[in-house]
Design a protein around this motif. Sequence first.
Motif, PDB file in Angstrom:
ATOM      1  N   LEU A   7       1.217  12.298  -9.395  1.00  0.00           N
ATOM      2  CA  LEU A   7       0.384  13.588  -9.084  1.00  0.00           C
ATOM      3  C   LEU A   7       1.355  14.597  -9.246  1.00  0.00           C
ATOM      4  N   GLU A   8       2.702  14.711  -8.634  1.00  0.00           N
ATOM      5  CA  GLU A   8       3.828  15.782  -8.612  1.00  0.00           C
ATOM      6  C   GLU A   8       4.039  15.926 -10.251  1.00  0.00           C
ATOM      7  N   LEU A  19       0.955   4.174  -2.602  1.00  0.00           N
ATOM      8  CA  LEU A  19       0.704   5.494  -2.248  1.00  0.00           C
ATOM      9  C   LEU A  19       1.796   6.373  -2.917  1.00  0.00           C
ATOM     10  N   GLU A  20       3.222   5.860  -2.825  1.00  0.00           N
ATOM     11  CA  GLU A  20       4.258   6.666  -3.214  1.00  0.00           C
ATOM     12  C   GLU A  20       4.112   6.833  -4.659  1.00  0.00           C
ATOM     13  N   ASN A  60       1.663   9.208  -5.582  1.00  0.00           N
ATOM     14  CA  ASN A  60       2.042  10.684  -5.239  1.00  0.00           C
ATOM     15  C   ASN A  60       2.948  11.218  -6.128  1.00  0.00           C
ATOM     16  N   ARG A  61       3.863  10.288  -6.929  1.00  0.00           N
ATOM     17  CA  ARG A  61       4.856  10.774  -7.628  1.00  0.00           C
ATOM     18  C   ARG A  61       4.039  11.064  -8.803  1.00  0.00           C
ATOM     19  N   ARG A 106       0.945  -1.053  -0.076  1.00  0.00           N
ATOM     20  CA  ARG A 106       0.073  -0.115   0.030  1.00  0.00           C
ATOM     21  C   ARG A 106       0.869   1.068  -0.013  1.00  0.00           C
ATOM     22  N   LEU A 107       2.049   1.243   1.041  1.00  0.00           N
ATOM     23  CA  LEU A 107       2.786   2.314   1.115  1.00  0.00           C
ATOM     24  C   LEU A 107       3.537   2.430  -0.393  1.00  0.00           C
TER      25      LEU A 107
END
Lengths: 444, 173
Positions: A49-50, A42-43, A46-47, A38-39
Amino acid sequence: MSYRMSRIATFAAASAWIGAHSLRAEEPAPAPAGVEERLKDLERRNRELESRLQAVEGGEGPGASARPAGDAPEDAEHPEDPEDPEDPASPAEDGVSDSGLSARYGQLQLTLQIFGDVGFSYRNPPRGDDAHASFFFGSLGLLTSAQIGERFQALSETLIESEEEEVEVDQERLWARWVFSDFLYAKLGIEHTNVSRWNRLYNHGKWLETSIQRPFLARFEHHEGFVPMHYAGVELGGRRVTALGTLEYVGAVSNGRGPTPGERQLTGDLNDSKAFESSLSFLPADLAGLRVGGGCRFDEIPGIDGDPARKHSILELIGNAYVEYRNGALETLAEMTFLQNDDRTGGRTFDHFSAYIQVGYQVGSWTPYTRFDVREMERGDPYLSEEDVDLDRWEQIIGVRHDFYEHAAVKIELGVGREERRRDSGAISRDVYWTIGTQLAWFF
Amino acid sequence: MISRLPSLGARPWATTPVLAALFATPAWTGDGAAPAPVVVVIVHKENKVADPTFKELRALLLLDRQFWPDGSRVVLIRRPTTSAEEKTLLRELYSMTEDKLRKYWTGRLFRGEIPALPSIVRAGPAAVAAVSKDRQAISVVLSTDVEDGVRTLSIDGKRPEDKGYPLAVKEAK
């Protein structure tokens, strides 16, 4: 449309676009089996999205380039809006990237930095015709560093400073160098000499110096200095990193000193004899922060036509050694210089010696420091007596430096000392004096 | 992971899917806790430089060594002093305070020892992306940020997952 409105519209469009894509991206994603997966998931999101945000805002992905220049990645620290209060890593909080002005054009990268200082001093008894207390304009330094390609570099340091009642502009450094590798560079131009660690460490940057005044052995030619601080010539040097530590070596050939200590011969030479200097430094790998080194210099100082006391040249030899230790909050620098002038006119040799030790310890934004400084001179040297720097002096200072902003500092210093003074009659007196000084120094 | 959350603070809307996923995640237990991140040193995947010792790494990241063995210039991509990566380097590698590091870089430029200040990249993924596009680049990121396209260097022969790896992140108290 106002700038603010256009920012809001861009922000809203970006949010809608990214939000839509985020939702779309979430739909097919299977539920991760474990916390670790999961982590990672998410990472990854996140990347994404950035990256998408940067694509929308700047038209480029992250890390458009990694060059240390104007074409740095979009994420590099020269954002369009440098005052974004919500950004935890805004330039105001970061280290160095908000210092200086940087520009890049093709293979050329240019950096401009400005140093300045002003201050106030009180001295008892006063010197010469001066009053006890006086405000002073220190200096304004303009440093330009240029890199062209990978190996060519040029540097200029121009200083505007007070000289008695006038303001003067001096070109303190101007050189270009070709860097072959870590082991070897070749430099041509005007540079600071290697016979003082302080001189090469701080140059004219008052903000870089912990104390207000330079020690006796590192004072400039026009400011009670007796050791040459500048030269025009060619320099070869480099550094070698080994398992034992780093070795730095420098050798230079230059015009040498002029007929008086204040003449630096930066634009020409009055004799064919050149000055030779070299220095060596060692930074042991097992003791980070320690540096030991030394240097030497040989020069043939030209005589003065029409002056029977200076008819022939003076052979000048200078030797220097230092120990520097900087680790964590502690900073220590101790240095000694031996200077010998062999006067061929009078047939006499004059030996001079100067040393200092300065210790500082940073506590938060405050750095208390102290320095003991001494100058033991052999009186009557025909070269140095012209400017009364053939006289003994010692001084003990204690001060505190406060870095109230990352690019500005205020220093307050107390000093007590004893100096020899030459009266109009030629007689020498010894006077005890004490001083209070403050200096405001900054750079950007 | 926790240390990355602040980077989303400037864009609160971007945290929505992240927060949703966090709430959907079972509470962490001691058994399921993710390993603490460490700071890793990354270069371009085609950079064949040998894994450095701790001292060699210090020379590289402070630009005491400015050229790779093949003769090309080292392009250092720094991280903000507020980042976990730079705080770890300050503590474990540089033995300097933030102020001292600022003076260090300013002084090196002022002395002409480096031609320009290294650029600083804020986000770890952006640093990874930058290094993956530049054969001469070197940077540091959290181990959780590492992706394809870069090579992670061992330090003193220790991989980031090994016990005794020297660049462990300490959580702020």
